[in-house]
Design an enzyme around this catalytic site. Structure first.
Site, short mmCIF file in Angstrom:
data_model
loop_
_atom_site.label_atom_id
_atom_site.label_comp_id
_atom_site.label_asym_id
_atom_site.label_seq_id
_atom_site.Cartn_x
_atom_site.Cartn_y
_atom_site.Cartn_z
N GLY A 74 -68.30 50.66 13.91
CA GLY A 74 -67.03 51.31 14.22
C GLY A 74 -66.48 51.99 12.99
CB SER A 75 -63.02 52.92 12.20
OG SER A 75 -62.84 53.50 13.47
CB VAL A 76 -65.76 49.28 8.63
CG1 VAL A 76 -64.59 48.37 8.99
CG2 VAL A 76 -66.99 48.90 9.42
CG PHE A 77 -70.56 54.23 9.20
CD1 PHE A 77 -71.55 53.54 8.52
CD2 PHE A 77 -70.73 55.59 9.42
CE1 PHE A 77 -72.69 54.20 8.06
CE2 PHE A 77 -71.86 56.26 8.96
CZ PHE A 77 -72.84 55.56 8.28
CE LYS A 78 -63.24 56.89 12.06
NZ LYS A 78 -62.02 56.49 12.84
#
Lengths: 485, 464
Positions: free
Chosen positions: A218-222
């Site tokens: 999810g967004s932690v990959f951002k």
């Protein structure tokens, strides 16, 4: 009659030669294949008949040790650390073998490691039974306990790393199991416990933190996408990005919406820093399209994706797929599509950012000692490589601080300390609730700990879950425990 | 027959024997002490008594030989004593591993004393082995009686499926262990007379000179007797042993390969028939072919024992676990039929090689004696006794190590058991007696005119 007597002597010699051959086969040439047969209890007797070394935490408290109890199996393996440390220690079972540290450091614990050669010579000369060495983990009992308690009854995992050394301060996977129930000498009870653990749909034997399964990040990959945007795309936190409510994906009729529904800023524009702060999908999706899948993947590999580390536990490989087309790249940029991570890998991303861009090798073992307590191996911190330039790391840090200060991760705030973090809420399909993620490090200006938390299917919050709401408080508790040391 | 006997080593070599006796008792004592130190942390309480007893027995036999058989082979007694001592140590070690602790080793020491004293008595009473030749048919009757005794209702006992024991009230006894010697004496006496008729007449087919049909009688009798033992006593080992000894002696007596071909043919036929008809033979063969089949391991009368023995030996490896450090007690009957596996586990491949080598030297000295002695009866007797030892070692150790199916015999001198020890020591006494004559310097008075050396080709024509 002497001639046939001599020939008979030759026959006798052949008979004896056949015995020498058969015993040579059984005892030397084919010994290991013979010994591998079914129901061979001797090896087990031998292993259980000698004092196995303890596994201790960073303050020297044993979480696994052997006590002499007599009987067929002289020593009983006990686990004072219980469920809290089960996924680090593993178990040592007569029936089911061994796992985790009990397995990968078996030769040290059993006293047969090459590194214990000199202390073993002493034992042989004095006629003592070989005794095992001890393994000191990097786990800090206070941090480990805080992580365990904070995760509570939710399914998920927590990994805490000291960014400057790579030492793992906490490694928790829940649900867990009692290793003692598998190390018992009551073999019937062991079999029952084993059957129950394997039948449990929550799969308590799985080490979710490093090797159980991989999750969509999810967004932690951002954080990774942002790092690529700065390093490869030449962006700064202030760079303007498109941030519409929905991003039309090229080559398809699909669109990529923001979780919160609206645009990311006035005039459908936003900055890179704001996009990270509020976790703007459309801005990062566009970045994915602009940078391309290969750039994303290379940046991810700089953070450690694509390698199977041994810490010395074997870890699962975190992956970004190869050869993605633009819409896939857009999805991957926000941690969807086929991007898969372990909590350890997510913690490594934060730790590298925290450590001025330098990625340290994660370590679970600090020292190995012989039976005489002499240190035979002192595990030194080791650089795996540079994930990002120092300036990039600083930019990412400031943006992650924004996430916690007034973005999606406010639940991770700690009084008097600047915390850097990133939330994530990973869709797992329509049927199940999303996984809640949070990764962070603190203090932002002098990081002492980097954390990754995943709570499966939203934990106690279910469909209402978001990384900020469910996972951030857990990370906060872990960071607090380190800062209070 | 060309009797060119090479000159044997001069002198009696009794001093050498004494040295070796002390050495072999020393090795056994050291092993015994090691077991005590490993398992009890201290020297065994009975160390002096046991090693002193063993030394006393060795010296007794040595002195007796010095007096009544001064030229006897000097290596046989030390070897027998050493194997016997190592067996005692292993039995003692297995005693300690049991719960509650047993005392088989104490009994075995008693059996050893009985065996050694009996050997001494044999040497004193029997001053010339050629006297046994006059007892050929007495030996035959004695052998048959001893073999068939377990089948007599009331005194026969079936242990572990084999009816090879008799109950003497105070103790049980395996009469076949002595019956074996009587039968060898009979074979030697019979063959030395019959060898010419067996070897010289008969039709020649291809390269084989076949015996006449009427001369086939003895081998058929031996075959029937062996099969009888196999069927009625369920004793595979003894039946194999007897037939093997008989064929070997027949070949040595006649120098004709045809007897071996016929013998092996009969044996193979007997095996196939026995395998098809008898479930206990089938089971042994199945276990031999695939002992690791899980079902077979758990089955009653299955391969559990063999498999555990193999694990033990594999665990011992090249140098063994060390005395007292293995788990040989896991194998059922480790002190008797499977003592080879126990020694293999704790002394390793090296130790087992040493033990096999001791047996090989003993057998080789026996065959050397047969070559050296001048009378045909002595040759056949020494050959039969030596081959019996070789065959027994091969059958037992080959069974444990999967060269052949397991048949259940005891290792001479090594395994627990009074009958076996007694028989083995009598064999050694007889070999010592023959070797005394074989090695004696060629003085005229040592060849009594009443008993000429049997090197005459005309024997078959001599009036009986």
């Amino acid at each position: 009659m002497n001639a046939p007597l001599r020939r008979l002597a030759v026959v006798v010699a052949l008979l004896f030669a056949s015995l020498l051959l058969s015993t040579s086969w059984i005892q030397y040439v084919g010994a290991s294949s013979v010994a591998a047969g079914q129901g061979n209890v001797r090896q087990v007797y031998r292993e259980f008949g000698r004092e196995r070394g303890p596994i201790v935490t960073s303050d020297g408290q044993p979480v696994a040790l052997s006590t002499e109890v007599g009987g067929d199996y002289q020593y009983l393996r006990q686990y004072p650390g219980g469920q809290v440390y089960a996924h680090a220690t593993g178990f040592f079972s007569i029936v089911y073998g061994r796992t985790a540290i009990e397995s990968v450091q078996n030769d040290v614990l059993a006293g047969t490691a090459d590194s214990l050669f000199y202390s073993r010579i002493g034992q042989v000369l004095t006629g003592q039974d070989p005794a095992g060495g001890s393994v000191e983990l990097t786990l800090d009992p206070v941090v480990q306990q805080a992580a365990w308690d904070a995760l509570g009854e939710q399914r998920g995992a927590v990994v805490a790393i000291e960014p400057s050394t790579g030492r793992i301060l906490a490694l928790v996977s829940r649900p867990s199991f009692d290793p003692g129930s598998l190390a018992s000498h009551d073999l019937g009870a062991v079999q029952e416990a084993w059957a129950a653990l394997n039948a449990d749909p929550d799969r308590p034997l799985e080490n979710r933190a490093v090797a159980g399964r991989t999750y969509p990040p999810g967004s932690v990959f951002k954080i990774v996408t942002a790092a690529a945007a700065i390093e490869e795309g030449g962006l700064t936190p202030e760079s303007q990005l498109p941030g519409p409510a929905e991003l039309a994906l090229p080559q398809t009729t699909a669109t990529l919406p923001n979780v919160f529904g609206g645009p990311c800023g006035p005039g459908d524009l936003t900055t890179l820093a704001d996009a990270l702060r509020i976790s703007c999908n459309t801005a990062f999706g566009q970045l994915g399209i602009d940078l391309g899948g290969d750039v994303l993947r290379e940046q991810a590999e700089d953070f450690g994706f694509g390698t199977e580390l041994t810490i010395p536990l074997r870890t699962a490989e975190s992956t970004v797929p190869e050869g993605m087309d633009p819409p896939q790249s857009a999805q991957a940029a926000i941690g969807q599509f086929d991007v898969r991570v372990t909590p350890l890998q997510v913690a490594m991303v934060s730790a590298a950012v925290a450590n001025d861009g330098v990625l340290m090798r994660p370590q679970l073992v600090r020292t190995v000692r012989g039976p005489d307590l002499q240190v035979v191996e002192d595990v030194q911190p080791e650089q795996l490589g540079r994930a990002v330039e120092q300036s990039t790391a600083e930019a990412l840090t400031s943006m992650m601080v924004g996430v916690v200060e007034d973005g999606s991760g406010t639940a991770a705030q700690i009084d008097g300390v600047t915390v850097a973090g990133k939330t994530g809420t990973a869709q797992t399909g329509n049927e199940t609730d999303p996984h809640a993620w949070f990764t962070s490090f603190a203090p932002a200006d002098d990081p002492r700990v980097a954390v990754a938390v995943v709570v499966e299917n939203g934990g106690s919050a279910g469909s209402e879950a978001s990384g900020g709401r469910v996972a951030a408080p857990v990370a906060r508790a872990v960071m607090q425990a380190v800062l209070d040391r | 027959m060309t009797t060119v006997v090479t000159a044997l080593a001069p002198g009696t070599r009794r001093g050498f024997e004494l040295l070796l006796v002390v050495l072999s008792v020393g090795i056994s004592t050291a092993a015994y002490a090691l077991v005590g130190l490993t398992l009890g942390g201290q020297l065994p309480a009975r160390l002096v008594a046991v090693s002193g007893g063993l030394l006393g027995l060795g010296l007794l036999l040595h002195v007796v030989v010095r007096v009544v058989a001064p030229y006897a082979d000097p290596v046989m007694i030390p070897i027998a004593l050493l194997i016997n001592g190592l067996g005692l140590v292993m039995i003692h070690r297995l005693d300690l591993a049991k719960d509650p602790v047993t005392s088989l080793a104490v009994r075995q020491l008693g059996f050893t004393a009985l065996g050694v004293v009996t050997a001494a008595v044999v040497l004193v009473v029997l001053r010339d082995h050629r006297r046994l030749r006059a007892r050929t048919y007495t030996a035959m009757v004695a052998g048959l009686v001893l073999l068939l005794l377990p089948l007599v209702p009331g005194i026969g006992r079936t242990v572990n499926g084999a009816t090879i024991w008799i109950d003497l009230g105070v103790t049980t006894f395996q009469p076949a262990e002595l019956g074996k010697i009587a039968v060898v004496v009979f074979f030697a006496g019979y063959l030395v007379v019959a060898r010419d008729t067996l070897s010289l007449v008969g039709p020649k087919v291809l390269w084989l000179r076949l015996p006449r049909a009427r001369d086939l009688g003895p081998i058929l009798v031996a075959w029937v007797a062996s099969v009888g033992i196999l069927v009625f006593e369920r004793d595979l080992g003894t039946s194999l042993l007897f037939f093997g000894i008989f064929v070997a002696m027949l070949y040595v007596a006649t120098e004709r390969v045809s007897w071996i071909v016929i013998g092996l043919g009969l044996f193979a036929g007997g095996c196939v028939v026995a395998w098809r008809l008898f479930s206990h033979v089938q089971r042994r063969v199945d276990v031999w072919l695939d002992p690791f089949d899980p079902e077979r391991i758990e089955a009653r009368g299955g391969s559990y024992q063999v498999v555990q023995a193999l694990y033990g030996m594999a665990d011992g490896g090249l140098l063994g676990t060390g005395l007292g450090r293995g788990s040989p007690e896991i194998v059922p009957f480790a002190e008797s039929d499977f003592i080879v596996a126990a020694l293999g586990e704790e002394l390793g491949l090296a130790g087992l090689f040493g033990i096999f080598l001791l047996y090989a030297i003993l057998v080789q000295r026996g065959i050397r004696t047969a070559i050296g002695v001048r009378d045909g009866f002595g040759k056949l007797l020494a050959c039969g006794l030596s081959f019996a030892v070789a065959m027994q070692v091969f059958v037992v150790a080959g069974g444990v190590t999967r060269v052949i199916p397991l048949t259940g015999l005891t290792m001479p001198f090594l395994a627990y058991g009074g009958s076996s020890l007694l028989g083995s020591w009598v064999v050694v006494a007889l070999l010592l007696r023959i070797s005394d004559l074989a090695r004696r310097p060629d003085l005229p008075e040592t060849r009594p005119p009443s008993l000429p050396a049997d090197d005459a080709r005309t024997q078959a024509l001599r009036p009986a």
